[in-house]
Scaffold this active site. Structure first.
Site, PDB file in Angstrom:
ATOM      1  N   TRP A  62      44.454 -77.940 -32.414  1.00 45.30           N
ATOM      2  CA  TRP A  62      45.562 -77.401 -31.814  1.00 45.30           C
ATOM      3  C   TRP A  62      46.917 -77.371 -31.446  1.00 45.30           C
ATOM      4  O   TRP A  62      47.164 -78.309 -32.312  1.00 45.30           O
ATOM      5  CB  TRP A  62      44.454 -77.001 -29.900  1.00 45.30           C
ATOM      6  CG  TRP A  62      45.085 -78.891 -29.568  1.00 45.30           C
ATOM      7  CD1 TRP A  62      44.474 -79.430 -30.173  1.00 45.30           C
ATOM      8  CD2 TRP A  62      43.707 -78.591 -27.955  1.00 45.30           C
ATOM      9  NE1 TRP A  62      44.905 -80.662 -28.937  1.00 45.30           N
ATOM     10  CE2 TRP A  62      43.799 -79.818 -28.096  1.00 45.30           C
ATOM     11  CE3 TRP A  62      43.507 -78.240 -27.413  1.00 45.30           C
ATOM     12  CZ2 TRP A  62      43.580 -81.282 -26.878  1.00 45.30           C
ATOM     13  CZ3 TRP A  62      43.214 -78.570 -26.474  1.00 45.30           C
ATOM     14  CH2 TRP A  62      43.813 -80.255 -26.013  1.00 45.30           C
ATOM     15  N   ASN A  63      47.621 -77.297 -30.785  1.00 44.69           N
ATOM     16  CA  ASN A  63      49.239 -77.089 -30.613  1.00 44.69           C
ATOM     17  C   ASN A  63      50.042 -76.671 -29.443  1.00 44.69           C
ATOM     18  O   ASN A  63      48.883 -76.028 -28.127  1.00 44.69           O
ATOM     19  CB  ASN A  63      49.861 -75.708 -31.550  1.00 44.69           C
ATOM     20  CG  ASN A  63      49.408 -76.097 -33.095  1.00 44.69           C
ATOM     21  OD1 ASN A  63      50.219 -77.132 -33.966  1.00 44.69           O
ATOM     22  ND2 ASN A  63      48.577 -75.097 -33.418  1.00 44.69           N
ATOM     23  N   HIS A  71      61.990 -64.274 -24.835  1.00 40.80           N
ATOM     24  CA  HIS A  71      61.874 -63.241 -25.683  1.00 40.80           C
ATOM     25  C   HIS A  71      62.360 -63.451 -26.862  1.00 40.80           C
ATOM     26  O   HIS A  71      62.727 -62.506 -27.440  1.00 40.80           O
ATOM     27  CB  HIS A  71      63.747 -62.997 -25.002  1.00 40.80           C
ATOM     28  CG  HIS A  71      63.519 -61.968 -23.153  1.00 40.80           C
ATOM     29  ND1 HIS A  71      63.741 -60.608 -23.223  1.00 40.80           N
ATOM     30  CD2 HIS A  71      63.821 -63.146 -21.905  1.00 40.80           C
ATOM     31  CE1 HIS A  71      63.284 -60.733 -21.684  1.00 40.80           C
ATOM     32  NE2 HIS A  71      63.497 -62.216 -20.912  1.00 40.80           N
ATOM     33  N   HIS A 115      58.531 -58.547 -27.878  1.00 44.27           N
ATOM     34  CA  HIS A 115      57.995 -59.102 -26.035  1.00 44.27           C
ATOM     35  C   HIS A 115      58.634 -57.800 -25.788  1.00 44.27           C
ATOM     36  O   HIS A 115      58.893 -57.005 -25.624  1.00 44.27           O
ATOM     37  CB  HIS A 115      59.215 -60.083 -26.407  1.00 44.27           C
ATOM     38  CG  HIS A 115      60.735 -59.750 -26.110  1.00 44.27           C
ATOM     39  ND1 HIS A 115      61.351 -60.025 -27.258  1.00 44.27           N
ATOM     40  CD2 HIS A 115      61.570 -59.547 -24.809  1.00 44.27           C
ATOM     41  CE1 HIS A 115      62.792 -59.796 -27.067  1.00 44.27           C
ATOM     42  NE2 HIS A 115      62.375 -59.167 -26.036  1.00 44.27           N
ATOM     43  N   ASP A 123      60.741 -56.956 -21.575  1.00 48.79           N
ATOM     44  CA  ASP A 123      61.889 -56.742 -20.869  1.00 48.79           C
ATOM     45  C   ASP A 123      61.302 -56.773 -19.137  1.00 48.79           C
ATOM     46  O   ASP A 123      60.733 -55.511 -19.002  1.00 48.79           O
ATOM     47  CB  ASP A 123      62.891 -56.118 -21.132  1.00 48.79           C
ATOM     48  CG  ASP A 123      63.139 -56.539 -21.767  1.00 48.79           C
ATOM     49  OD1 ASP A 123      63.362 -58.186 -22.546  1.00 48.79           O
ATOM     50  OD2 ASP A 123      65.186 -55.756 -22.824  1.00 48.79           O
ATOM     51  N   HIS A 133      64.673 -58.783 -15.538  1.00 49.53           N
ATOM     52  CA  HIS A 133      65.470 -59.987 -16.857  1.00 49.53           C
ATOM     53  C   HIS A 133      66.918 -59.660 -16.458  1.00 49.53           C
ATOM     54  O   HIS A 133      68.221 -60.216 -17.035  1.00 49.53           O
ATOM     55  CB  HIS A 133      65.010 -59.167 -18.238  1.00 49.53           C
ATOM     56  CG  HIS A 133      66.253 -59.392 -19.254  1.00 49.53           C
ATOM     57  ND1 HIS A 133      66.397 -61.125 -19.464  1.00 49.53           N
ATOM     58  CD2 HIS A 133      65.813 -58.821 -20.052  1.00 49.53           C
ATOM     59  CE1 HIS A 133      66.682 -60.730 -20.557  1.00 49.53           C
ATOM     60  NE2 HIS A 133      67.412 -59.941 -21.187  1.00 49.53           N
ATOM     61  N   HIS A 168      69.955 -52.085 -20.768  1.00 48.38           N
ATOM     62  CA  HIS A 168      69.540 -52.665 -19.895  1.00 48.38           C
ATOM     63  C   HIS A 168      69.587 -53.079 -18.743  1.00 48.38           C
ATOM     64  O   HIS A 168      68.411 -52.512 -17.895  1.00 48.38           O
ATOM     65  CB  HIS A 168      69.452 -54.646 -20.540  1.00 48.38           C
ATOM     66  CG  HIS A 168      69.019 -55.409 -21.636  1.00 48.38           C
ATOM     67  ND1 HIS A 168      69.486 -55.290 -22.404  1.00 48.38           N
ATOM     68  CD2 HIS A 168      68.535 -56.282 -21.675  1.00 48.38           C
ATOM     69  CE1 HIS A 168      68.839 -55.557 -24.101  1.00 48.38           C
ATOM     70  NE2 HIS A 168      67.930 -56.647 -23.152  1.00 48.38           N
TER      71      HIS A 168
HETATM   72 MN    MN Z   1      64.660 -59.291 -24.195  1.00 50.61          MN
END
Ligand code: MN
Length: 257
Positions: free
Chosen positions: A61-62, A69, A73, A75, A79, A207
């Site tokens: 495992w990690n 982002h 992904h 937003d 954001h 955005h």
């Molecule tokens: Mn983004």
């Protein structure tokens, strides 16, 4: 037959394909680069905890480190400053995470002009051919940019003037946010705004308009070429990061064969 029973049969027996629109997430996944005066997002990192060794003899495992982002992904409204009183990524109603999607393909235009901007007129022309944008659904903006996603340099496509990647005009961004019936905008590039959008008025209009209208952005999608212009259903699965502004997301498209 009940709807979900026939749907499950179509998934296993053919009839409905599942197309993965998600870019693989690794240390090589391209990330946005802002002008040096601003804070930068992290690349994705794996920190190994154990791998069937004395740190953990039977398990691998990690820990992970990532920007919200980074890679494919979502937003969330909070954001952007225009949506600062809007929802975080954890408060997106689950029912909105499964929604219809249409694909507007401008890959031919972008091949000739990397700074190509989507205009309202382009969307209107698409609607004349394919019908109206889906209320409460995704507008997926195909540009062919996913072919560059294996290289940070080609993906950002920057020169001395800054990045050259396709996006949306200021007018069209405002229209998508305030007037179009969509849930959000999905793109193949590193962000929903054009590479040159730092110089637009307002800067980063996509955005500003989307987040200010309580809508969502989806970035770094791939395989949009496998989707029909309309009829696909998207399953978008960001992590429910409490107060988060976004999250890496697995994005799947259900496509009727
Ligand atoms: Mn983004």
């Amino acid at each position: 037959m009940p709807i979900l029973e026939s749907f499950a049969a179509a998934l296993t027996g053919g009839g409905v394909d599942v197309v993965d629109l998600t870019a693989p997430l690794s240390a090589d996944t391209p990330v946005i680069q802002l002008p040096p005066e601003f804070a930068q997002t992290a690349r994705f990192e794996l920190e190994e905890l154990s791998r069937y060794d004395d740190r953990g003899p039977a398990w691998y495992w990690n820990n992970i480190r990532t920007g919200e982002h980074t890679g494919t992904h979502l937003d969330a409204p909070n954001h952007w400053v225009t949506g600062k009183d809007g929802g975080d990524v954890a408060s997106i109603p689950a029912a909105r995470l499964i929604a219809p999607a249409v694909v507007l393909d401008f890959s031919d235009r972008v091949a000739a002009e990397p700074d190509f901007l989507l205009e309202v007129q382009h969307v209107r022309e698409w609607e004349e051919a394919h019908g109206p944008l889906p209320a409460g659904g995704w507008l997926l903006y195909r540009t062919g940019w996913d072919a560059r996603s294996d290289s940070q340099e080609r993906f950002l496509n920057a020169d001395a003037d800054g990045p050259h990647t396709p996006g949306v005009s200021t007018d069209c961004a405002r229209w998508l946010g305030e007037e179009a019936p969509i849930l959000g905008l999905g793109v193949e590039t590193v962000g929903t705004d054009a590479g040159a959008a730092h110089s637009f008025d307002p800067p980063f209009p996509c955005h500003a308009a989307l987040m200010g209208s309580g809508k969502y952005g989806l970035t770094q999608l791939q395989n949009l070429a496998q989707l029909p212009p309309r009829g696909a259903v998207l399953v978008v699965a960001p992590l429910p990061i409490v107060s988060g502004s976004g999250s890496p997301a697995r994005v799947l498209a259900l496509v009727e064969r």
